[in-house]
Design a protein around this motif. Sequence first.
Motif, short mmCIF file in Angstrom:
data_model
loop_
_atom_site.label_atom_id
_atom_site.label_comp_id
_atom_site.label_asym_id
_atom_site.label_seq_id
_atom_site.Cartn_x
_atom_site.Cartn_y
_atom_site.Cartn_z
N TYR A 1255 0.66 -1.11 -0.15
CA TYR A 1255 -0.18 0.18 0.06
C TYR A 1255 1.06 0.98 -0.06
O TYR A 1255 1.70 1.58 1.18
N HIS A 1256 1.30 1.28 -1.60
CA HIS A 1256 1.50 3.22 -0.73
C HIS A 1256 3.15 3.53 -1.30
O HIS A 1256 2.91 4.07 0.53
N GLY A 1257 3.55 1.97 -0.80
CA GLY A 1257 5.35 2.21 -0.44
C GLY A 1257 5.44 1.88 0.81
O GLY A 1257 6.22 1.63 1.50
N PHE A 1258 4.31 1.11 1.16
CA PHE A 1258 3.70 0.31 2.66
C PHE A 1258 3.67 -1.14 2.30
O PHE A 1258 3.41 -1.29 1.32
N VAL A 1259 4.36 -1.90 3.42
CA VAL A 1259 3.90 -3.05 3.54
C VAL A 1259 2.89 -3.40 4.95
O VAL A 1259 3.52 -3.28 6.13
N VAL A 1260 1.52 -3.91 4.41
CA VAL A 1260 0.81 -4.39 5.45
C VAL A 1260 1.50 -6.11 5.75
O VAL A 1260 0.86 -6.53 5.27
N SER A 1261 1.36 -6.55 6.88
CA SER A 1261 1.91 -7.84 7.17
C SER A 1261 1.12 -8.37 8.33
O SER A 1261 0.18 -7.05 9.35
N ALA A 1262 0.05 -9.56 8.29
CA ALA A 1262 -0.60 -10.08 9.64
C ALA A 1262 -0.17 -11.37 9.70
O ALA A 1262 0.63 -12.28 9.06
N SER A 1263 -0.37 -12.08 11.17
CA SER A 1263 -0.16 -13.35 11.71
C SER A 1263 -1.34 -13.66 11.84
O SER A 1263 -1.87 -13.76 12.81
N THR A 1264 -1.49 -15.55 12.00
CA THR A 1264 -2.75 -16.14 12.40
C THR A 1264 -2.22 -16.35 13.75
O THR A 1264 -3.13 -16.59 14.74
N ALA A 1265 -1.14 -15.93 14.46
CA ALA A 1265 -0.62 -16.14 15.34
C ALA A 1265 -0.53 -14.82 16.18
O ALA A 1265 0.15 -14.99 17.75
N ALA A 1266 -0.67 -13.91 15.59
CA ALA A 1266 -0.49 -12.67 16.35
C ALA A 1266 -2.14 -11.32 15.93
O ALA A 1266 -2.51 -11.53 14.77
N ALA A 1267 -2.33 -10.77 17.67
CA ALA A 1267 -3.51 -10.17 17.59
C ALA A 1267 -3.27 -8.33 16.92
O ALA A 1267 -3.90 -7.69 17.53
N SER A 1268 -2.28 -8.35 15.91
CA SER A 1268 -2.15 -7.45 15.39
C SER A 1268 -1.20 -7.15 14.01
O SER A 1268 -1.23 -8.13 13.63
N VAL A 1269 -1.77 -6.06 13.40
CA VAL A 1269 -1.31 -6.29 11.76
C VAL A 1269 -0.55 -5.12 11.97
O VAL A 1269 -0.11 -3.65 12.96
N HIS A 1270 1.27 -4.68 11.16
CA HIS A 1270 2.41 -4.63 11.30
C HIS A 1270 1.78 -3.66 10.22
O HIS A 1270 1.98 -4.39 8.74
N LEU A 1271 2.74 -2.09 10.31
CA LEU A 1271 2.88 -1.85 8.48
C LEU A 1271 4.00 -1.22 8.76
O LEU A 1271 4.95 -0.30 9.62
N TRP A 1272 5.25 -1.80 7.79
CA TRP A 1272 6.37 -2.10 6.88
C TRP A 1272 6.43 -1.02 6.18
O TRP A 1272 5.91 -0.29 5.18
N SER A 1273 7.58 0.30 6.65
CA SER A 1273 8.03 1.27 4.95
C SER A 1273 8.67 1.03 4.34
O SER A 1273 10.22 0.27 5.14
N LEU A 1274 8.76 0.61 3.26
CA LEU A 1274 9.80 0.11 2.47
C LEU A 1274 11.32 1.28 1.71
O LEU A 1274 11.90 0.93 1.36
N LYS A 1275 11.00 2.68 2.31
CA LYS A 1275 11.54 4.03 2.68
C LYS A 1275 11.93 4.26 4.29
O LYS A 1275 11.69 5.50 4.10
N TYR A 1276 13.01 3.73 4.13
CA TYR A 1276 12.84 3.88 5.52
C TYR A 1276 14.75 4.01 6.14
O TYR A 1276 15.89 3.55 4.40
N ASP A 1277 15.09 4.51 6.44
CA ASP A 1277 16.71 4.82 6.66
C ASP A 1277 17.02 3.01 7.33
O ASP A 1277 17.11 3.21 8.39
N THR A 1278 17.90 2.56 7.26
CA THR A 1278 18.52 1.58 6.72
C THR A 1278 19.71 1.43 8.03
O THR A 1278 20.05 0.66 8.38
N ARG A 1279 20.32 2.81 7.79
CA ARG A 1279 21.10 2.93 9.24
C ARG A 1279 21.08 2.46 10.78
O ARG A 1279 21.45 1.93 11.71
N HIS A 1280 19.38 2.31 10.69
CA HIS A 1280 18.76 1.86 12.37
C HIS A 1280 18.16 0.71 11.92
O HIS A 1280 16.61 -0.03 12.48
N LYS A 1281 18.15 0.27 10.99
CA LYS A 1281 17.92 -1.53 10.71
C LYS A 1281 17.67 -2.66 11.40
O LYS A 1281 19.17 -2.24 12.21
#
Length: 1645
Positions: A1255-1281
């Motif tokens: 979604y617009h440069g983001f990744v939405v991820s989820a798991s059947t084993a977790a009660a939350s949804v994660h939102l990831w940016s594909l454009k981030y500062d890799t220094r703090h990866k």
Amino acid sequence: MAEHPAAAGGGRGGDVSLQDVLIGRIDGAQRTKSGSNMIRVFISSTFTDMSSERKALLEKAYPEVLALCRSLGLVFEVVDLRWGIRSDSSGDHEACEIFLQEIKSCQRISVGPAFIALLGNRYGHRTLPRLIPEKQFEVLLSKLSKNPEGVKQLNKWFLKDNNAVPPTYVLQPITTHFPHYSDLRPESGPQRDKSLVSWRVTETQVLQLLRSAATDAEAAGDITAEQKQHFFTSVTVQEFEQGLWKDSNESSALLFVRDIPHQRVRNGPKRLAKYMDLTAEGLLDAEAQGLLAGLKSHLNATQQKILNLHCVELSKGSIDPKRKEHAQYLDSICEQFVSQMKARIGAVVDSLDVGRRRRIWGNIEEERAEISDRVVEEVVRHATMSTKLCRGFYGREGLLGKLCCAMWESTNIHHSPLVVHGDAGMGKTALLCKLAQEMRSVLEAGAPVVIRLLSDRHPRRPDIDHVLRSVCLQICLACGLAPPSPLTANTHLELLRFFRNILTEVSQQGNTLLIILDALDQLSDQHHAHKLHWMPADLPPNVHLVVSMDTNSEAFANMRLKLKSLGSFFEVERLSRDEGKQIMESYLLASQRTLSPEQSNSALQSFEQTGCPLHLTLILSAAKRWTSFTLLTASHLGPNTQEMMSQLFLMLEEKHGKELVGGALGYITLAREGLLEAELRDIMSLDDDIISEVYRYSLPPSPSLIRLPPLLWARLRRDLEDQLEERWTGGVAAIAFNNRHLCEAISARYLTSQRRGRSLRILADYFLGRWSGKLKPVALPGLSLLLSDRKVPPMPLWFAPGLANVRKLQELPHHLLHAGLWDELRQEVIGSAEWLYCKSRVCGVSSVIQDLDQCSQYMDCTDTRLVRDTLVLIKPSLDVLDGHMDTFLFYTELLARLCSLATPFPSVIGQLCSQCEERLLMCPEPIFIPKCSFLQQPGGALQHTLTGLQGGVLCVDVSVEAGLLVAGSDDGMVAVWSLADQRLVHSLLGHTGAVLFVKVVDSASHCFSLAADGSLRRWSLMDGQQLLCIQEVVPVDSAPSSVHLHLSEQLICVYTRTQVKVWKELDGAELLLSSSSDDDGSVVLGVLGASVVRLCDSGLVRISHPVNETPTVETRLENSHRRLTPVKSVVLPKRGKVFVVSKEGFLYQISSTGRQTAVKFPLVPSLLSVTEDEKILIAGSERTLSLFNIDRDSVDGFLDLQHDDSVLSSCVSSDCRLLVSGAADQLIRIWSVTTGALLDTLCGSDSPVTSVVLYHGFVVSASTAAASVHLWSLKYDTRHKPTARIPAGCAHVAVTTDADLVFYIRQQSQTELISWNNNTGSLSERLAVSAEVCCLELAQHKRLLLCGLTTGTVLIYPLALPQETLCIPPPESLSRVLCLAVSSQEKHMAVAYEDSVCLFEITARDSFPTVEGPLEGFPLSLLHAPLSSMALLSDRRLLYGTSCGEVKFHDFRDGSSSDLEPHRSRVTCVTVSNWETHALVGSEDAIQRLWRLSPLVLDHTMEYKGFFFEGVLCAAFSDSDQFVFTGSQDRTVKVWDVATGNLLHVQFVYSPVVRMVTCRNGFVALSQQGSVIREVFRCPDHVSPDYNPLRNVKAQYRVTSREKTNRVGQQSPGSDLQDYNPAQFNLNLMSMLRAKPSSSTCLLL
């Protein structure tokens, strides 16, 4: 201004009970008041006589008393209105009133001493009274009937004011008749001198007339002696009367008297003018001297206890501090002042502590105030303001009646909130306050009325969490309900849920509740409060919510969208002239004033133009100062609110000076939480523009010490009385403007860009303490540059240990940021670990996060965002601890999260980490020092974690157009989030089974959800309402992968492998088709438009059109002469095809016309999908994700993307350039579709990734084993990866002692051993094994990895020779390997099988490791419980435990065996110390035992109980064997003293520690979450006996040790066991602890 008590009790006034306060039944006369924490003293003296003494006190005494007060949590303020000026030159005769008003203010505010009298050799100036009552003045005139000139003189200077009630004669300003009196310009010098002389003569004449008349009047009995004395006493004596004689409390005053016993006559009156009273002719005033002598005699007789008498001779007619005797005299005064002030302040503090629990402002050591105390303080503040606003409220009866009627009509039904709206300044707040007052009298006695005026602390905007938390606490306490837990109260979504539940609960109890929230448009932007998603649109019966807002606000626009009924909205319109007249008359009556008809008409005409209550308030504020002889032309009424404010500013500037007015008003406006008066005087003293204006025409008294004369501010404050208010927080009063519109006008007029920046820098300098004790340059008119001390106090972060500088915490970040002092901001705030801890502890971590959020809006600083995110990660722990996190625990948390970011971000984060490590090294208690980042660190691609669900996420869908994310969970809930602001928009409740499928439709206005309860529901995404529900759509308990939803032209089609159902959706849902393929055994492959495609076992494909009844098309698949088993199918609606992959290895393309082709397919997919443009087919099988080009009819594979674990999900971007895949190893991988290159790997999911969406440069991820949804940016500062780690929840793990390599088995069923390079965060190699792995062990020094298999084989991998493998064949019985153990010297190893235990020797041949044996062994009977853990000693003794809790010691040398004290549950850990002197045995229960091995005796039994997750998982001894570290199921690491068994330290690490090995000075461990923990343990030689290792956890422990005897190794028979515990608890009280938590706290998330 609002009043506040100085009384120590500060208790509840009148007969008001706590319950009355909580339900809101208090008024202005019966309100509770918290105690003052202020010492404010008024310094009384003449202008010049005691100037040397006052200067000495300022330089020497005040700083010492200030330091004392600060160390006690008190604020010390000195009010010396005569400092810095030689006389009052204003000419308005208001000085005396100002002085007396200040004394009353000090007495009201100060909790201790309030009045300091300095009396020298001047009686003081005896001024003309400014006001004389009408009757008294006319009596005096009558006594002067024979003196027509005297009568004329009095009538000239005193004019009758008929606007006063009763009428009063007013002394005219001196400039009325002597216009140059206040003209300080050099060119007006001669005229001013003439005016001064003329006024002195005139004043003397008028005084003589009044005194003569008063004497005659008293003799005639027309006035009292007291009234007569008013014309004879000096201002100083009047101050003494107010400060000494009217206040009977001797401890509230100090008296210093100076005598000059041998004053020589030759010094003459002129030389002594500074020290003696002189007449207008310059002669010694004998009458004044006589009065002075009488005053001193009276003081000596009545004030002996507070009297400090000094005798000193003048030198050359003055006090010279350079002379020894004068210096000693001044030092003596300072010493007496300090010692007596300290004694009085100490006595006050002691009495407060005895009388009540005093809340010390900024104290982090004391326990948090009771919930009721916090709520009462806030309730009282709002109730007091509400009562005050009600007093001046008139009119609006119609609107009030409509509101009351609307509430009455909706009492017994569900209803919506009521909204009061109107333009700014229309009186919405006063209306709601009046509504609350009226409803209290209407509702039953116990019905709570909760009112919050949200603009009461402007310019600070309250956040919605604070408002809801406060409201919930008041409701709970008032209605006897359980308050929210700290975690719930500090978690936004949980708080919203609690708020709605509490309203329902109150309603179900049958109670009535009224909540009034004023000025919702003033809420902060936090959680997007203006969008009002927090507000329930539907209220239960008996619960009423009334809110107000500006009609032109964003909040009102959103409210109109939220509430559909216009009947819920009530507009506050302009006031009529009659209503304005009624308000004006009431206001003036309360002020004991009136207006002439002309003035009244003029005021009403001006008001009538707007009808605005705020406009009227400003008019009345000006009008009450009009006298009856004030000309209308001088009234300066503005036609609107803005003009009235401008007229106010012009009046102030003309009277006080533009720089002084602009500076004072600007600083108050800019302050975040208002300013203390002492702070404002200090800050204005630092403003060179103000100082230059003040000393424009005169020199400061001392060029080396320049400050603003306090009288100038006192005069200005007097004229601002109606616009200022006192805001009390923590017993400390700050001043602020009572109207936010006035603040806006001040900003527009005075705070231009340049002026604002300069003012903010001065504020920042002040709270930094930059000029404390330093000389600040200033350029005064006509003088060269001066370096002067401004005498501003120091501004440390801590006033005393554990006592913080709250004002600095509140103000400094704001001013540094907006002043552009960003380097100082990074140094003092963002990059200061001490600051972050101090403010988190005192003001709450949310306030620090808000500061950093604000910084991020202006500063492009990655470090700031990372620090902010770190505090967000720590916040849940602080919330559980209710903010009471220990200092060193906070530093440990920071370091354990930021350590890996110190190198790429050295300026801020590197500085933070260094500070944390330095402070931990200085810790006087046992402490862990992290050496790596093992807690979740900030930054990286993970931007947001969306919460709101209770179960695992089974399905997600994203609407790109509306920016909405919809997710369904296995608990039946559907959650809707806004991706723009990551806000939970709706929680859609209705399903009773797991939600299998969700889909957004109709341009994101609706969504469908299909659940395992068999129902299909349609929801509105606008209001969250259910629009449609169809039952029995699919079989109950269907799997997510087996159900499909297809929508086409008002048709709803749901199909599984065996059935198809179709509905036509109009107003409801009409079932058109329900067919099952159970009869013919066919499988539904998909739906194309209105066509259903089925496949029979024989390979026959049927394409039916059941809705439009067109003929069925049949075709037989190629290569289907055998039985065909479809594995996966996918529909291509744009191309009208269905792709089917069979188990036999073919892919079939079937069109809606029946045309079909077949090609060989290289894999059997578990995942099959196509891209949005239907040009690429994606197939996943085990660890491979393959891409095929299907643009034409052919299927051409072009990419095989290899993963480290099973592929579970994937998606491709709309432009087909990126592919995102989720796998069972909990990683998200980003691939280039063009090249197949792995672009990035995102770690941090902590569960298998079963859903991914782009979604617009983001990744939405989820798991059947977790009660939350994660939102990831594909454009981030890799220094703090974040560095990748091994997957969470691995079946078996092992780690090297240098933490370089980690070995793991992902799942129990896997036959692959993974070697992981922890330094690079990447997979090192895969080691294939022949069977399932049962256990892993490492020989650390010989670098051997031992792997036990279910087949009984033991594989040995030399780490130096990764390609080589040694093998110990299985025993004849082929029993599985249960566990492995290696001796400390690594010469032997033991292998435990199901039926035996064998000993092997580890040797080397030609530098290649070998294993010989078995050397020895012993069988295990069939009844013997399986071994669960064991440890091998170098002398071939084996200590082991079983799954039933048995503990045994076997000696391989002679075959002997002995039983040790058993455990009550499975033994999970057997660890031998490095020098083999001790062994620790731990189990799944709360008990662990420390055994001495030579001889074999039990040294200590350690019992540790938390609330859940008990049991030891692993242990390691320190390299010196002095300590033993344990990792437990409760997600903590503990340290025990081996010698004493004492618990030394407990650290919460957020995940159970499953493996632990010794390293230098500490340990290396692996958590269940997959993190590598490396820490050093530091223990000082001496630990305080008061040290409590459990202060940061809520738990209990007990140590039972054997009694030591003189003979080492022996135990006396029958000796008593000794219990030791520095935080002694009785384990039998566990149930009580659960019911009522102890003072210890628990960190359980």
